[in-house]
Design an enzyme around this catalytic site. Sequence first.
Site, PDB file in Angstrom:
ATOM      1  N   GLU A 120      15.435 120.476 101.468  1.00 25.88           N
ATOM      2  CA  GLU A 120      14.105 120.172 100.947  1.00 25.88           C
ATOM      3  C   GLU A 120      13.872 120.692  99.539  1.00 25.88           C
ATOM      4  O   GLU A 120      13.269 120.019  98.694  1.00 25.88           O
ATOM      5  CB  GLU A 120      13.047 120.760 101.891  1.00 25.88           C
ATOM      6  CG  GLU A 120      11.604 120.614 101.425  1.00 25.88           C
ATOM      7  CD  GLU A 120      11.087 119.185 101.446  1.00 25.88           C
ATOM      8  OE1 GLU A 120       9.976 118.961 100.935  1.00 25.88           O
ATOM      9  OE2 GLU A 120      11.802 118.288 101.960  1.00 25.88           O
ATOM     10  N   HIS A 125      29.164 136.102  88.272  1.00 31.03           N
ATOM     11  CA  HIS A 125      28.299 136.697  87.259  1.00 31.03           C
ATOM     12  C   HIS A 125      26.829 136.405  87.543  1.00 31.03           C
ATOM     13  O   HIS A 125      26.038 137.316  87.736  1.00 31.03           O
ATOM     14  CB  HIS A 125      28.707 136.149  85.882  1.00 31.03           C
ATOM     15  CG  HIS A 125      27.894 136.663  84.741  1.00 31.03           C
ATOM     16  ND1 HIS A 125      28.409 136.822  83.474  1.00 31.03           N
ATOM     17  CD2 HIS A 125      26.596 137.043  84.635  1.00 31.03           C
ATOM     18  CE1 HIS A 125      27.472 137.280  82.668  1.00 31.03           C
ATOM     19  NE2 HIS A 125      26.355 137.415  83.348  1.00 31.03           N
ATOM     20  N   ASP A 141      17.584  92.501 100.184  1.00 31.16           N
ATOM     21  CA  ASP A 141      17.390  92.204  98.777  1.00 31.16           C
ATOM     22  C   ASP A 141      16.848  93.473  98.114  1.00 31.16           C
ATOM     23  O   ASP A 141      16.438  94.417  98.807  1.00 31.16           O
ATOM     24  CB  ASP A 141      16.391  91.045  98.655  1.00 31.16           C
ATOM     25  CG  ASP A 141      16.052  90.701  97.225  1.00 31.16           C
ATOM     26  OD1 ASP A 141      16.960  90.742  96.382  1.00 31.16           O
ATOM     27  OD2 ASP A 141      14.878  90.413  96.955  1.00 31.16           O
ATOM     28  N   GLU A 186      14.809  93.627  94.523  1.00 32.53           N
ATOM     29  CA  GLU A 186      13.569  93.423  93.787  1.00 32.53           C
ATOM     30  C   GLU A 186      12.499  92.768  94.658  1.00 32.53           C
ATOM     31  O   GLU A 186      12.701  91.694  95.214  1.00 32.53           O
ATOM     32  CB  GLU A 186      13.855  92.545  92.560  1.00 32.53           C
ATOM     33  CG  GLU A 186      12.691  92.351  91.633  1.00 32.53           C
ATOM     34  CD  GLU A 186      13.075  91.456  90.454  1.00 32.53           C
ATOM     35  OE1 GLU A 186      12.195  91.158  89.639  1.00 32.53           O
ATOM     36  OE2 GLU A 186      14.255  91.058  90.374  1.00 32.53           O
TER      37      GLU A 186
END
Length: 571
Positions: free
Chosen positions: A199, A249, A334, A336
């Site tokens: 999340e 580090h 599809d 779009e």
Amino acid sequence: MKLFKQILHRGYGFIQASAFSSPSRLSLPPTELFSSDVRTSGTLKVTAIVTRNFIRRSISQRLQAISEPAAMSISVDDAKNLICELCRLFYDQGWVSGTGGGISVKAGSEIVMAPSGVQKERMQPDDMFVLDSKGEIIHTPAAKPPPNRPPKLSECSPLFMAAYELRNAGAVIHSHSINAVLATMLDPEASEFVITHVEMIKGIEGHGFYGKCVVPVIENTARECELTDRLRQAIADYPQANAVLVRRHGVYVWGKDWIQAKTQAECYDYLFEAAVRMNAMGLDYRRPPAPIFANGNRAAAVANGASDLVASFPAQKKLKIKHSAALPTCIVLDIEGTVAPISFVADVMFPYAKQHCRAFLEGSYDSAETQADIQLIREQAAADVAAGEPGVGDVPPASADKPTVVNAVVAWVDSAILADRKVTALKTLQGHIWRSGFTSGAMRSELFRDVPDALVEWRSAGIKTYIYSSGSREAQRLFFGYSQVGDLRPYLCGFFDTTSGAKVQSTSYSNIALSLGTDSPDDILFATDSLAEAQAATVAGWRAVLVERPGNKALPEGHGFRVISSMQELL
């Protein structure tokens, strides 16, 4: 601004709605298709402040007072006070113990930076250095009597400046968090840290739950200032990362202002800790969770090597079939107007390809890929001229000079985009231009809110999902790989484009059915916003539904197809 006297202590709940909005929310467009709230968790401590009794009621208001101006520009004095308070907070979190770590904040055209070799939890505003925009010291703090050390500019200075220069950062934080250190040791040979499906990824700008959060890992050096070249290269190589890990580090994190830098530092630290704990549990934090197949199909997950994970979770409930006589074997979508707004394709993707076409062609002209793109357009333009297409002309042969060819290709592309042509030559070039836009972070695809969860649900039900769009297969992979919620490609089984045939021809759907290998074309369910496409799929024996979304053209009366407005209604 009064200096805050109180000391912050580690705990939960420091991400306040008023002062610490999610950075990813700030980056979303006004439509805000996805919620990007950053939340704390009950098991992994994200940040700071179960505070002492005398400060809890006022701390967020005081910090908000510093950050109130709209452009997040703060004064040098406020930046000095802020750095002191944040370093005390980070000390309590174990990020800057033993005088390690540091922070710098931009104040207008100047940069305020914590000194080196001092107790970070005891710093005072008059301990701060002030630098100009090029990193030159314009104010050195006065020396204090022993046992204080003489003032020394942090060795992190050139590394901080790299983020200011290359990312236009407003603040940079350097942490020696044990979580960051351990994260670099999970795979000693890895050059990057990767985590997905957690999340808190949503708290990193430009990332979503379903995506991969990738942080480059560079090797440590004896002195911090010697890391500069490696860090600059990592920043250049990973434009989507807002942090760089240094093995054994710590980590450097930046943001457009101190709030975003702080929020992202906390989210990254959460993710590092999550990865360490998941690794200890035998869970692969780098990959999406294996599907828990419904309808009794758990054996498939076991066969795919996910037996341990499957055994750890109860089976999901069977999908409730609302409309189909039986679950399909495959779903084909599809893009779009079906899973994504038409406006994103029309108002973002097409203009991007048009605006960057010339620069792309000129910059990559000699590459084999671009020459192949030009040849496709050359052949299509010749066919257009032969067919009498208005407003098009021939593209000169490959022997012609570069400016002449580029001018002709750009003219053809402009004309084809204006006519909204669904031809392979245009879509292939557009896909390659979009690739640079998506990978650089200039674009993030927008999907309707219901789509990601539906893809997850269908995969868990054992249903394979495919995409069939007029955009090239590469463009489709980019679209789903770089969405606002992350990489959704693990939930898709394949991509089809116009090389399989035009979307209004039934033979195209018959060809795709052969590739899917179903026993019957009736096992395939197709969702589209186009009546002509739904009719062509039905002729090929597929089941088809029409999708009605905001911004779509109105469907004609009496079409005879079931209509849905959400992918949750598909089955």
